[in-house]
Design a protein around this motif. Structure first.
Motif, PDB file in Angstrom:
ATOM      1  N   ILE A   8       5.948  -2.327   2.972  1.00  0.00           N
ATOM      2  CA  ILE A   8       5.046  -3.482   2.956  1.00  0.00           C
ATOM      3  C   ILE A   8       5.748  -4.638   2.263  1.00  0.00           C
ATOM      4  O   ILE A   8       5.988  -4.607   1.067  1.00  0.00           O
ATOM      5  CB  ILE A   8       3.724  -3.136   2.239  1.00  0.00           C
ATOM      6  N   ARG A   9       6.100  -5.634   3.043  1.00  0.00           N
ATOM      7  CA  ARG A   9       6.846  -6.767   2.502  1.00  0.00           C
ATOM      8  C   ARG A   9       5.945  -7.941   2.129  1.00  0.00           C
ATOM      9  O   ARG A   9       6.177  -8.611   1.144  1.00  0.00           O
ATOM     10  CB  ARG A   9       7.895  -7.225   3.511  1.00  0.00           C
ATOM     11  N   SER A  10       4.934  -8.205   2.942  1.00  0.00           N
ATOM     12  CA  SER A  10       4.118  -9.387   2.665  1.00  0.00           C
ATOM     13  C   SER A  10       3.197  -9.149   1.478  1.00  0.00           C
ATOM     14  O   SER A  10       2.698  -8.054   1.261  1.00  0.00           O
ATOM     15  CB  SER A  10       3.301  -9.780   3.892  1.00  0.00           C
ATOM     16  N   LYS A  11       3.021 -10.191   0.681  1.00  0.00           N
ATOM     17  CA  LYS A  11       2.150 -10.100  -0.499  1.00  0.00           C
ATOM     18  C   LYS A  11       0.701  -9.857  -0.094  1.00  0.00           C
ATOM     19  O   LYS A  11      -0.029  -9.156  -0.774  1.00  0.00           O
ATOM     20  CB  LYS A  11       2.255 -11.377  -1.330  1.00  0.00           C
ATOM     21  N   LYS A  12       0.304 -10.436   1.044  1.00  0.00           N
ATOM     22  CA  LYS A  12      -1.068 -10.262   1.518  1.00  0.00           C
ATOM     23  C   LYS A  12      -1.346  -8.795   1.832  1.00  0.00           C
ATOM     24  O   LYS A  12      -2.347  -8.231   1.404  1.00  0.00           O
ATOM     25  CB  LYS A  12      -1.315 -11.115   2.761  1.00  0.00           C
ATOM     26  N   SER A  13      -0.473  -8.152   2.571  1.00  0.00           N
ATOM     27  CA  SER A  13      -0.654  -6.736   2.915  1.00  0.00           C
ATOM     28  C   SER A  13      -0.621  -5.865   1.675  1.00  0.00           C
ATOM     29  O   SER A  13      -1.372  -4.907   1.548  1.00  0.00           O
ATOM     30  CB  SER A  13       0.435  -6.277   3.889  1.00  0.00           C
ATOM     31  N   ARG A  14       0.298  -6.189   0.751  1.00  0.00           N
ATOM     32  CA  ARG A  14       0.397  -5.411  -0.480  1.00  0.00           C
ATOM     33  C   ARG A  14      -0.909  -5.533  -1.279  1.00  0.00           C
ATOM     34  O   ARG A  14      -1.437  -4.539  -1.778  1.00  0.00           O
ATOM     35  CB  ARG A  14       1.583  -5.916  -1.303  1.00  0.00           C
ATOM     36  N   ALA A  15      -1.452  -6.736  -1.367  1.00  0.00           N
ATOM     37  CA  ALA A  15      -2.705  -6.954  -2.100  1.00  0.00           C
ATOM     38  C   ALA A  15      -3.859  -6.237  -1.415  1.00  0.00           C
ATOM     39  O   ALA A  15      -4.718  -5.657  -2.076  1.00  0.00           O
ATOM     40  CB  ALA A  15      -2.995  -8.447  -2.205  1.00  0.00           C
ATOM     41  N   GLN A  16      -3.880  -6.261  -0.075  1.00  0.00           N
ATOM     42  CA  GLN A  16      -4.933  -5.572   0.658  1.00  0.00           C
ATOM     43  C   GLN A  16      -4.869  -4.072   0.437  1.00  0.00           C
ATOM     44  O   GLN A  16      -5.891  -3.414   0.287  1.00  0.00           O
ATOM     45  CB  GLN A  16      -4.843  -5.870   2.155  1.00  0.00           C
ATOM     46  N   LEU A  17      -3.667  -3.531   0.404  1.00  0.00           N
ATOM     47  CA  LEU A  17      -3.517  -2.099   0.188  1.00  0.00           C
ATOM     48  C   LEU A  17      -4.004  -1.720  -1.211  1.00  0.00           C
ATOM     49  O   LEU A  17      -4.676  -0.713  -1.395  1.00  0.00           O
ATOM     50  CB  LEU A  17      -2.064  -1.673   0.389  1.00  0.00           C
ATOM     51  N   LEU A  18      -3.671  -2.538  -2.188  1.00  0.00           N
ATOM     52  CA  LEU A  18      -4.126  -2.272  -3.551  1.00  0.00           C
ATOM     53  C   LEU A  18      -5.642  -2.385  -3.662  1.00  0.00           C
ATOM     54  O   LEU A  18      -6.270  -1.714  -4.463  1.00  0.00           O
ATOM     55  CB  LEU A  18      -3.449  -3.225  -4.533  1.00  0.00           C
ATOM     56  N   ASP A  19      -6.218  -3.252  -2.835  1.00  0.00           N
ATOM     57  CA  ASP A  19      -7.659  -3.488  -2.883  1.00  0.00           C
ATOM     58  C   ASP A  19      -8.404  -2.701  -1.793  1.00  0.00           C
ATOM     59  O   ASP A  19      -9.561  -2.975  -1.511  1.00  0.00           O
ATOM     60  CB  ASP A  19      -7.930  -4.991  -2.714  1.00  0.00           C
ATOM     61  N   LEU A  20      -7.733  -1.724  -1.184  1.00  0.00           N
ATOM     62  CA  LEU A  20      -8.309  -0.960  -0.074  1.00  0.00           C
ATOM     63  C   LEU A  20      -9.645  -0.319  -0.452  1.00  0.00           C
ATOM     64  O   LEU A  20     -10.602  -0.363   0.319  1.00  0.00           O
ATOM     65  CB  LEU A  20      -7.326   0.117   0.383  1.00  0.00           C
ATOM     66  N   ASN A  21      -9.733   0.239  -1.625  1.00  0.00           N
ATOM     67  CA  ASN A  21     -10.965   0.882  -2.074  1.00  0.00           C
ATOM     68  C   ASN A  21     -12.129  -0.104  -2.051  1.00  0.00           C
ATOM     69  O   ASN A  21     -13.197   0.191  -1.523  1.00  0.00           O
ATOM     70  CB  ASN A  21     -10.765   1.469  -3.470  1.00  0.00           C
ATOM     71  N   LYS A 171      -8.168  -1.249  11.115  1.00  0.00           N
ATOM     72  CA  LYS A 171      -7.604  -2.244  12.039  1.00  0.00           C
ATOM     73  C   LYS A 171      -7.383  -3.579  11.346  1.00  0.00           C
ATOM     74  O   LYS A 171      -6.403  -4.264  11.598  1.00  0.00           O
ATOM     75  CB  LYS A 171      -8.526  -2.415  13.261  1.00  0.00           C
ATOM     76  N   GLN A 172      -8.319  -3.962  10.466  1.00  0.00           N
ATOM     77  CA  GLN A 172      -8.174  -5.229   9.732  1.00  0.00           C
ATOM     78  C   GLN A 172      -6.916  -5.198   8.872  1.00  0.00           C
ATOM     79  O   GLN A 172      -6.214  -6.200   8.763  1.00  0.00           O
ATOM     80  CB  GLN A 172      -9.388  -5.487   8.852  1.00  0.00           C
ATOM     81  N   LEU A 173      -6.644  -4.070   8.268  1.00  0.00           N
ATOM     82  CA  LEU A 173      -5.456  -3.965   7.397  1.00  0.00           C
ATOM     83  C   LEU A 173      -4.162  -3.961   8.193  1.00  0.00           C
ATOM     84  O   LEU A 173      -3.124  -4.388   7.699  1.00  0.00           O
ATOM     85  CB  LEU A 173      -5.547  -2.717   6.545  1.00  0.00           C
ATOM     86  N   GLU A 174      -4.208  -3.475   9.437  1.00  0.00           N
ATOM     87  CA  GLU A 174      -3.019  -3.461  10.279  1.00  0.00           C
ATOM     88  C   GLU A 174      -2.614  -4.860  10.722  1.00  0.00           C
ATOM     89  O   GLU A 174      -1.454  -5.132  10.979  1.00  0.00           O
ATOM     90  CB  GLU A 174      -3.244  -2.571  11.505  1.00  0.00           C
ATOM     91  N   GLU A 175      -3.583  -5.758  10.820  1.00  0.00           N
ATOM     92  CA  GLU A 175      -3.319  -7.118  11.320  1.00  0.00           C
ATOM     93  C   GLU A 175      -2.607  -7.968  10.323  1.00  0.00           C
ATOM     94  O   GLU A 175      -2.444  -7.800   9.221  1.00  0.00           O
ATOM     95  CB  GLU A 175      -4.628  -7.798  11.723  1.00  0.00           C
TER      96      GLU A 175
END
Length: 175
Positions: A8-21, A171-175
């Motif tokens: 995961i390179r983008s900061k947005k995806s990284r933040a989303q993964l951390l905030d997945l819960n 799906k939202q997280l994949e985008e």
């Protein structure tokens, strides 16, 4: 040794993964509030539609890692009446509060069916002789289990909604 599935390179995806819960929790809570809550409240209100002392119904949503649940409970001044009818009561003694004697009829036909939990038209009649008593040893009442029947009826819809919501979040997280 951990397995890296995706870098995961983008900061947005990284933040989303951390905030997945939080993302999944909020999505599930909103979906339950929008789709399941109205159906549950309506089903419970149908049970008490002909009651003189109707309770109001509210819901509580719980989304935890090990369990997702929605609880419907009666509220307001008549909540206790619904709980006694729904869950039953043990044997107990009834004494008069504002009078010297209790006055009641010996027979009673309920207004609702226990299984399935549905309203019956024309029910709810007291029958039999009128009795006067200083106290009564009530044998208790059988649980009508309206809430259990309604929960069982809605369980497939509940499970489908949870699965669909998880797919949408994924799906939202994949985008």
């Amino acid at each position: 040794m951990p397995i890296l599935l995706k870098n995961i390179r983008s900061k947005k995806s990284r933040a989303q993964l951390l905030d997945l819960n939080n993302i999944a929790r909020k999505a599930i809570e909103q979906a339950l509030k929008d789709k399941i809550e109205p159906v549950l409240i309506k089903s419970h209100n149908l049970i008490v539609a002909d009651w003189t002392n109707k309770p109001e119904f509210q819901t509580r949503i719980s989304v935890r890692p090990d369990k997702i649940s929605m609880t419907v409970f009666p509220a307001g001044p008549n909540a206790g009446i619904y709980e006694i009818v729904d869950q039953g009561s043990p044997p107990h003694i009834i004494k008069p509060v504002r009078a010297k004697l209790l006055v009641f009829r010996l027979g009673y036909k309920s207004r609702t069916l226990a299984r399935p939990a549905r309203t019956v038209s024309g029910g709810g009649k007291a029958t039999g002789d009128v009795v006067f008593a200083k106290l009564v040893h009530h044998p208790g009442s059988e649980a009508r289990e309206f809430s259990k029947v309604i929960a069982k009826d809605i369980e497939p819809q509940f499970k489908t909604l949870i699965e669909t919501t998880f797919r949408k979040v994924s799906k939202q997280l994949e985008e």
